[in-house]
Design a protein around this motif. Sequence first.
Motif, mmCIF file in Angstrom:
data_model
loop_
_atom_site.group_PDB
_atom_site.id
_atom_site.type_symbol
_atom_site.label_atom_id
_atom_site.label_comp_id
_atom_site.label_asym_id
_atom_site.label_seq_id
_atom_site.Cartn_x
_atom_site.Cartn_y
_atom_site.Cartn_z
ATOM 1 N N GLN A 230 0.820 -1.176 0.107
ATOM 2 C CA GLN A 230 0.027 -0.059 -0.008
ATOM 3 C C GLN A 230 0.850 1.363 0.073
ATOM 4 O O GLN A 230 0.825 2.185 -0.758
ATOM 5 C CB GLN A 230 -1.034 -0.136 1.149
ATOM 6 N N SER A 231 1.962 1.288 0.781
ATOM 7 C CA SER A 231 2.782 2.561 0.950
ATOM 8 C C SER A 231 3.404 2.663 -0.602
ATOM 9 O O SER A 231 3.576 3.727 -0.960
ATOM 10 C CB SER A 231 3.881 2.216 1.912
ATOM 11 N N PHE A 232 3.870 1.375 -1.276
ATOM 12 C CA PHE A 232 4.502 1.641 -2.374
ATOM 13 C C PHE A 232 3.688 2.341 -3.404
ATOM 14 O O PHE A 232 4.170 3.013 -4.314
ATOM 15 C CB PHE A 232 5.291 0.231 -2.842
ATOM 16 N N SER A 531 8.073 -4.084 -9.822
ATOM 17 C CA SER A 531 8.202 -5.527 -9.813
ATOM 18 C C SER A 531 9.118 -5.737 -8.582
ATOM 19 O O SER A 531 8.688 -6.741 -8.043
ATOM 20 C CB SER A 531 9.254 -5.666 -11.142
ATOM 21 N N THR A 532 9.959 -5.088 -8.134
ATOM 22 C CA THR A 532 10.444 -5.469 -6.824
ATOM 23 C C THR A 532 9.326 -5.521 -5.623
ATOM 24 O O THR A 532 9.496 -6.260 -4.776
ATOM 25 C CB THR A 532 11.773 -4.411 -6.744
ATOM 26 N N CYS A 533 8.350 -4.452 -5.669
ATOM 27 C CA CYS A 533 7.483 -4.716 -4.681
ATOM 28 C C CYS A 533 6.814 -5.914 -4.787
ATOM 29 O O CYS A 533 6.408 -6.675 -3.765
ATOM 30 C CB CYS A 533 6.459 -3.437 -4.859
ATOM 31 N N THR A 543 -3.643 -4.219 -7.665
ATOM 32 C CA THR A 543 -4.841 -4.949 -7.178
ATOM 33 C C THR A 543 -4.705 -5.508 -5.860
ATOM 34 O O THR A 543 -6.078 -6.029 -5.511
ATOM 35 C CB THR A 543 -5.001 -6.065 -8.299
ATOM 36 N N MET A 544 -3.743 -5.582 -5.329
ATOM 37 C CA MET A 544 -3.562 -6.569 -4.060
ATOM 38 C C MET A 544 -3.827 -7.992 -4.307
ATOM 39 O O MET A 544 -4.071 -8.513 -3.271
ATOM 40 C CB MET A 544 -4.350 -5.877 -3.141
ATOM 41 N N GLU A 545 -3.834 -8.409 -5.361
ATOM 42 C CA GLU A 545 -3.851 -9.884 -5.686
ATOM 43 C C GLU A 545 -2.604 -10.477 -5.586
ATOM 44 O O GLU A 545 -1.597 -9.911 -5.916
ATOM 45 C CB GLU A 545 -4.374 -10.007 -7.302
#
Length: 631
Positions: A230-232, A531-533, A543-545
């Motif tokens: 969420q922060s990223f 991508s690192t996240c 999407t948090m999927e």
Amino acid sequence: MKLDFLPVNKEEMKKREWEQVDFALITGDAYIDHPSFGTAIISRILEANGYKVGIIPQPRWQTTEDIEVFGKPRLGFLVTAGNIDSMVNHYSVAKKRRNKDAYSPNGATDKRPDRATIVYCNLIKQKYKDVPIIIGGIEASLRRLAHYDYWDNQVRRSILLDSQADLLLYGMSEKAIIEVADALNNGIDIKHITYVDGTVYKTGEIESVYDYITLPDYNAIKKGKQSYAQSFLNQYNNTDPFTAKRLVEPYKDNEFIVQNMPTKPLSESELDRIYSLPYVREPHPMYETLGKIPAIEEVKFSLISNRGCFGSCNFCALTYHQGRIIQSRSHDSLVREAEMITWDKDFKGYIHDVGGPTANFRQPACDKQLKSGACSHKQCLTPNPCERLNTDHSDYVNLLKKLRNLPNVKKVFVRSGIRFDYLLKDSDGAFFDELVQHHISGQLKVAPEHISNRVLEKMGKPRNEVYKKFVDKYNKVNEKYNKNQFLVPYLMSSHPGSTLEDAIELAEYLRDIHYMPEQVQDFYPTPSTLSTCMYYTELDPRTMESVYVPKSPHEKAMQRALIQYKHPRNYHLVYEALKKAGREDLIGFDKKCLIRPKKGEQKKPYQQHSNEPKTKPKKKKTIRNVHKKKK
């Protein structure tokens, strides 16, 4: 006018009749006074604004002797790890020590420490406790807030805290450094310089901060991957200079990191001025007996025509560092620089590149961006090109024509990346014709990265059908002009979202086009990329999927081996991967098989897999191993 280097020691400072430098600039790179290097640009623009700058390149970090070379600077120390993150510079994706540093004389690997920005700042604090320290460059820029660190495999604090620096300049900092320098010169304490765009500072209170977003605190993102994602996402959506808000990252009740909005894009005339400064365009003479510095060989006869990138590949940090709004130099500026390099004693008639992060981006993606900024929740090219996208290549075509018609210029190459989906959207076709006829050195490097659409979506790259369309077009244009030029595709293994099945699909594609790459890039989780996240959290922050992430060294080795399945050293890894994925149909003697069975193993007849096209693909003559030795 006689060009000269900025001083690197007290003797050179005295020759300029200086009693004291205003700024001492410490860099992890060798000192090369060329506009491809951040140290050269920042020092020269300070010089142009009346400041005295001394350069301390690659100081020894076991002693304070080297950082004392100019004595105490009047205004402060400027610190950068160099043109590349020091950890990326030192270690491969397998975390093995590299055997060459392109930014050091003779490629020596012992000239800078790990985490160079932190080490240099702590060194300064040992000797000069009250002198302002300002950090910048790619290492500081991408670590400006709490970030996942691949080498420690943990979330690290903002580099401002670990380095004990006073101020961080992120992105391309030509405007910010002059505003900060002027404030210091006018007697403003460094702790009160909290208002400059493109800077990050630390503070004990946030009552005076306005129009900001509060990110999850450091302890929350360190403990919870969902909080980190969420922060990223908040950071990712606030990189545009027109729409971004300030970001506040809490650490303790009285400790906050505040990121100001990004600096505004440079105008054409401002960018031209930067590249017109009196660069010597060579390494400092002190390296003459130490050996060549490889990095200068790559850029000495190249021209930087633009900065910024709206391609927004998820594994690339350019969006986070340079932003999505394209800034370009004028034709006159580039022609003048080209004329200058043609007089270099080593110039052989070839301009090696005219480009930037993406060569064929010469204007903002759309007119809206220069007034309202880039869309924060929508990309310009993916999943499909925006309807408002400006795809006109005529400016770039005209520029290349001017450069190749200069006296003493034999050929002008385009070697920095071509965004092929953007090129295809240009209905004119003139640039494609020009590129093929005049600006390829026998092979064109492009970056499809993968062919599985599931993986391409996570990469932020166009679908495989788009790349196939580009290949067909490239072949036709080459045939039109009777050219025998090849495509060399860059490919990446083990990106988040890539399963063994996806890696096998890529291997089958390479089999069908009769190509085996000599080099493969294994995904490298560098700081502050989308991508690192995904790699760290195993979530897509948009999407948090959940996202499948190949993390074990063994699976990563299998995915990498599949791309080079023909190489004998990869046999056992490929065999294991095919067995594990239930693809024994690809082990055998049929021409569709990737490898042969082991001795004594029963052969299975080849069976068409559900993922494989039912029609036999045509052999593409222009896509093959261009490095294959002639008999």
